[in-house]
Design a protein around this motif. Structure first.
Motif, PDB file in Angstrom:
ATOM      1  N   VAL A   1       0.107  29.414  24.173  1.00 37.43           N
ATOM      2  CA  VAL A   1      -0.709  30.362  24.932  1.00 37.43           C
ATOM      3  C   VAL A   1      -2.140  30.240  24.428  1.00 37.43           C
ATOM      4  CG1 VAL A   1      -1.104  32.778  25.505  1.00 37.43           C
ATOM      5  CG2 VAL A   1       1.235  31.930  25.200  1.00 37.43           C
ATOM      6  N   SER A   2      -3.071  30.027  25.333  1.00 40.82           N
ATOM      7  CA  SER A   2      -4.480  29.876  24.961  1.00 40.82           C
ATOM      8  C   SER A   2      -5.148  31.247  24.917  1.00 40.82           C
ATOM      9  CB  SER A   2      -5.195  28.976  25.971  1.00 40.82           C
ATOM     10  OG  SER A   2      -6.571  28.859  25.640  1.00 40.82           O
ATOM     11  N   LEU A   3      -5.517  31.670  23.705  1.00 40.90           N
ATOM     12  CA  LEU A   3      -6.192  32.945  23.513  1.00 40.90           C
ATOM     13  C   LEU A   3      -7.571  32.729  22.922  1.00 40.90           C
ATOM     14  CD1 LEU A   3      -3.390  35.158  21.890  1.00 40.90           C
ATOM     15  CD2 LEU A   3      -3.949  34.936  24.311  1.00 40.90           C
ATOM     16  N   THR A   4      -8.501  33.573  23.306  1.00 41.19           N
ATOM     17  CA  THR A   4      -9.808  33.557  22.642  1.00 41.19           C
ATOM     18  C   THR A   4      -9.623  34.122  21.238  1.00 41.19           C
ATOM     19  OG1 THR A   4     -10.439  35.779  23.335  1.00 41.19           O
ATOM     20  CG2 THR A   4     -10.940  33.971  24.857  1.00 41.19           C
ATOM     21  N   ALA A   5     -10.618  33.921  20.383  1.00 45.44           N
ATOM     22  CA  ALA A   5     -10.528  34.420  19.013  1.00 45.44           C
ATOM     23  C   ALA A   5     -10.328  35.933  18.993  1.00 45.44           C
ATOM     24  CB  ALA A   5     -11.782  34.040  18.236  1.00 45.44           C
ATOM     25  N   PHE A   6     -11.010  36.644  19.877  1.00 49.63           N
ATOM     26  CA  PHE A   6     -10.880  38.092  19.866  1.00 49.63           C
ATOM     27  C   PHE A   6      -9.547  38.541  20.452  1.00 49.63           C
ATOM     28  CE2 PHE A   6     -11.556  42.509  20.895  1.00 49.63           C
ATOM     29  CZ  PHE A   6     -12.192  42.952  19.747  1.00 49.63           C
ATOM     30  N   GLU A   7      -9.071  37.863  21.477  1.00 54.45           N
ATOM     31  CA  GLU A   7      -7.759  38.194  22.021  1.00 54.45           C
ATOM     32  C   GLU A   7      -6.690  38.038  20.947  1.00 54.45           C
ATOM     33  OE1 GLU A   7      -8.625  36.826  26.647  1.00 54.45           O
ATOM     34  OE2 GLU A   7      -7.552  35.500  25.268  1.00 54.45           O
TER      35      GLU A   7
END
Length: 223
Positions: free
Chosen positions: A147-153
């Protein structure tokens, strides 16, 4: 994760603040034991990094006084590489120690291990239904697919999985994920939670992250 750093060497303090922030921590830094004690008692931290040789209140006394009220894990930094000093730090209430000079990667690894132990999660890989989170590598998988998440996510998700089944308010999330000067009235948390839900539970948006109306969120900790 909100982290307290108490280090009087200005250059090292700045370097560690920058490095820890890049690792996803919300860092509050102090350069003496008195200011560090004030922060420790006023703010709900997830972990602290404290140097032994501090002005005003030394590191050992600081740890001892923090332990009268707070239970978050504490890692001591020490230039005194003698077993007596290490024992004194542990007896004062520290959970681990690291002798200077040290590699940043070792500091990061020790902090993650302390956070895992403090939340009762000794295994760095956490599994909730079809969701897998590798906290050592900051990787997330859904049905074994990345799952591709941003650093904040990822920061939001990690805070949830560190506190499964706990009611977490927007204020608590904000305090643990942002620096002190962040606008606490922002609705940005809602935006990130919505995006996160779409990524980790696309078929049933509230399966993992449930909204408790008027109170906040609860992460479904069924494993």
């Amino acid at each position: 994760m909100r982290l307290l750093l108490v280090e009087d060497e200005i250059t090292l303090n700045q370097q560690l603040t920058k490095a820890l922030t890049a690792q996803g921590y919300a860092v509050d830094s102090s350069t003496d034991g008195e200011d560090g004690l004030f922060n420790a008692l006023e703010i709900d931290y997830d972990i602290a990094v404290i140097d032994i040789g501090l002005p005003k209140i030394d590191g050992l006394e600081l740890v001892s006084r923090i332990r009268q009220d707070k239970t978050f894990p504490i890692l001591l930094l020490t230039a005194r590489d003698h077993w007596q000093d290490k024992v004194a730090g542990l007896n004062a209430g520290a959970d681990d120690y690291l002798a200077k000079p040290f590699q940043a990667e070792e500091l990061f690894a020790r902090l993650k291990a302390l956070i895992r132990r403090s939340s009762g999660q000794s295994n760095p890989v956490l599994v909730f239904a079809n969701l897998t989170i590798d906290t050592s590598l900051s990787l997330v998988y859904l049905d074994n697919e990345p799952v591709s998440l941003t650093a904040f996510e990822y920061k939001v998700l990690e805070y949830f999985v560190r506190n499964p089944n706990k009611l977490i308010s927007k204020t608590e999330l904000t305090e643990h994920l942002y620096q002190q000067d962040f606008d606490r009235d922002s609705n940005v948390i809602e935006v990130f939670v919505k995006r996160l839900r779409q990524k980790i539970s696309p078929q049933q948006s509230d399966f993992f992250i449930q909204t408790i109306r008027g109170q906040g969120y609860r992460f479904n900790g069924q494993q």
